[in-house]
Design a protein around this motif. Structure first.
Motif, mmCIF file in Angstrom:
data_model
loop_
_atom_site.group_PDB
_atom_site.id
_atom_site.type_symbol
_atom_site.label_atom_id
_atom_site.label_comp_id
_atom_site.label_asym_id
_atom_site.label_seq_id
_atom_site.Cartn_x
_atom_site.Cartn_y
_atom_site.Cartn_z
ATOM 1 N N ASN A 161 -13.848 -5.713 2.157
ATOM 2 C CA ASN A 161 -13.878 -6.569 3.340
ATOM 3 C C ASN A 161 -14.279 -7.984 2.909
ATOM 4 O OD1 ASN A 161 -14.451 -7.880 5.767
ATOM 5 N ND2 ASN A 161 -15.343 -6.057 6.716
ATOM 6 N N ILE B 59 0.845 -1.200 0.000
ATOM 7 C CA ILE B 59 0.000 0.000 0.000
ATOM 8 C C ILE B 59 0.879 1.248 0.000
ATOM 9 C CG2 ILE B 59 -1.644 1.376 1.333
ATOM 10 C CD1 ILE B 59 -2.780 -1.266 2.430
ATOM 11 N N THR C 38 -11.419 0.084 0.098
ATOM 12 C CA THR C 38 -11.157 -1.211 0.728
ATOM 13 C C THR C 38 -12.262 -2.196 0.398
ATOM 14 O OG1 THR C 38 -12.217 -0.449 2.778
ATOM 15 C CG2 THR C 38 -9.810 -0.292 2.661
ATOM 16 N N ALA D 289 -4.813 3.758 1.572
ATOM 17 C CA ALA D 289 -5.654 3.057 0.598
ATOM 18 C C ALA D 289 -6.847 3.926 0.219
ATOM 19 C CB ALA D 289 -6.127 1.725 1.167
ATOM 20 N N CYS E 198 -9.439 -3.266 7.415
ATOM 21 C CA CYS E 198 -9.698 -2.311 6.327
ATOM 22 C C CYS E 198 -9.436 -0.882 6.793
ATOM 23 C CB CYS E 198 -11.131 -2.456 5.824
ATOM 24 S SG CYS E 198 -11.422 -3.951 4.834
ATOM 25 N N ALA F 163 -7.469 -1.894 -1.250
ATOM 26 C CA ALA F 163 -6.913 -2.846 -0.289
ATOM 27 C C ALA F 163 -7.993 -3.816 0.164
ATOM 28 C CB ALA F 163 -6.340 -2.109 0.920
ATOM 29 N N ALA F 164 -7.696 -5.100 0.097
ATOM 30 C CA ALA F 164 -8.652 -6.130 0.504
ATOM 31 C C ALA F 164 -8.139 -6.820 1.762
ATOM 32 C CB ALA F 164 -8.842 -7.148 -0.616
ATOM 33 N N CYS G 127 -5.814 -0.188 6.653
ATOM 34 C CA CYS G 127 -5.377 0.050 5.273
ATOM 35 C C CYS G 127 -5.704 1.466 4.821
ATOM 36 C CB CYS G 127 -6.012 -0.976 4.341
ATOM 37 S SG CYS G 127 -5.502 -2.690 4.653
ATOM 38 N N ARG G 128 -6.883 1.942 5.187
ATOM 39 C CA ARG G 128 -7.248 3.317 4.818
ATOM 40 C C ARG G 128 -6.336 4.323 5.512
ATOM 41 N NH1 ARG G 128 -12.466 0.946 5.220
ATOM 42 N NH2 ARG G 128 -12.747 1.760 7.334
#
Length: 331
Positions: free
Chosen positions: A190, A157, A188, A185, A177, A169-170, A180-181
């Motif tokens: 989930n 990322i 996302t 990201a 998630c 992003a998974a 990731c944010r």
């Protein structure tokens, strides 16, 4: 010295903490007093005899560590006694000292703490090699990162964003998630809401306006691989990083034909051996990005080296966000 010794690779429970003779470095080697060592997925596979590299028995697991050089062997020029280094040696990290090839050690600039350094080379070198070299990622392209809350995923990322890409992003929970944010990201997915056997493809299509991702970064494999690859954009690059889900997937090659897509293998270990100058240049760029604040390892937690088995259990629970790091007392 003391270390966790694998005398029989049947799993984590067989590891034993032992006192061993402190080795002396041979030509091209350094002796490192270990301050911190990170736990990576290959470190689990190797003590189960499931990794592609099968070291001679007995061995000390722990592929990646950081500390201070205590002695150098003949011919070593890139590091000196007293220098802080990070090393990706393949084995040896889960102890108080380790030998490493000097060529596998990265001298640490001032202000680079051992905990971050121990969690740095494997994930960032892998992601840099994947996205910069193998995928030839361009600013403005879209990258789908599977397993995005893990060590390599979080590094992917950050590197993709540093290169000007859009990142989807998974990950397997809303908490992951959200992590990731927080790393940049743009969107996302989930897995608990969009399963590989369910709406995963629909969600990828929705988030890419029907185009699909230009690059898919896959350290997961298993049931995620085919639906992700079916979603790839024209001329997309599917990066094979690893198989954390367990099964190695079989992809229908007609999909590559129909999409004009590439299936690209990513093996940083082989790259570093075959192209050492290019690998060293990549590490230097990554160290500069760290100094500039563009990248920083996500540390799930630190644990005493004596709690290695508990750390393995935590990693096996799939609850880790980023990297687990083991530290020695007084380090």
């Amino acid at each position: 010295m003391q270390a966790w010794l694998c005398e029989n690779p049947v799993g984590v429970d067989a590891l034993v903490w032992k006192e061993l003779p402190t080795p002396q470095p041979g030509p091209g080697q350094v002796l490192v007093r270990i301050h911190a060592a990170s736990l990576n997925f290959p470190d689990l596979l190797i003590v189960q005899n499931k990794y592609q590299m099968k070291p001679d028995l007995p061995f000390v697991p722990g592929s990646e560590f950081a500390g201070v050089v205590e002695a150098v062997g003949e011919g070593v020029r890139n590091v000196a006694v007293g220098q802080n280094v990070a090393c990706l040696a393949g084995t040896g990290g889960f102890g108080t000292h380790a030998l490493a090839q000097a060529a596998t050690c990265m001298p640490l600039p001032a202000g680079f703490p051992h905990v971050d350094a121990a969690a740095f080379i494997m994930i960032y070198a892998t992601s840099h090699h994947a996205l910069v070299d193998r995928a030839q990622l361009k600013a403005g392209e879209t990258v789908l990162v599977l397993g995005a809350a893990g060590g390599v995923g979080t590094s992917a990322i950050q590197i993709a964003k540093a290169m000007g890409a859009r990142v989807i992003a998974a990950a397997s929970s809303e908490e992951k998630c959200a992590l990731c944010r927080s790393l940049g990201a743009d969107a996302t997915i989930n897995y608990s809401e969009h399963k590989p056997s369910g709406s995963l493809r629909d969600e990828i299509k929705k988030l890419t306006d029907g185009k699909g991702p230009d690059v898919i970064y896959d350290p997961v494999g298993g049931e995620f691989a085919e639906p992700a690859f079916r979603s790839i954009a024209w001329r997309g690059r599917y990066l094979v990083i690893g198989f954390a889900a367990g099964p190695i997937p079989s992809l229908p090659l007609n999909l590559a034909l129909l999409k004009g897509a590439s299936i690209v293998g990513v093996f940083w270990g082989g790259f570093s051996r075959q192209e050492p100058k290019a690998s060293a240049a990549a590490l230097a760029e990554l160290a500069q990005w760290y100094a500039e604040g563009k990248i920083k390892p996500v540390i799930d937690s630190t644990m005493p080296m004596s709690e290695l088995k508990a750390a393995y259990a935590h990693m096996g629970s799939r609850g880790v966000k980023g990297k687990l790091v083991l530290v020695n007392p007084g380090a």
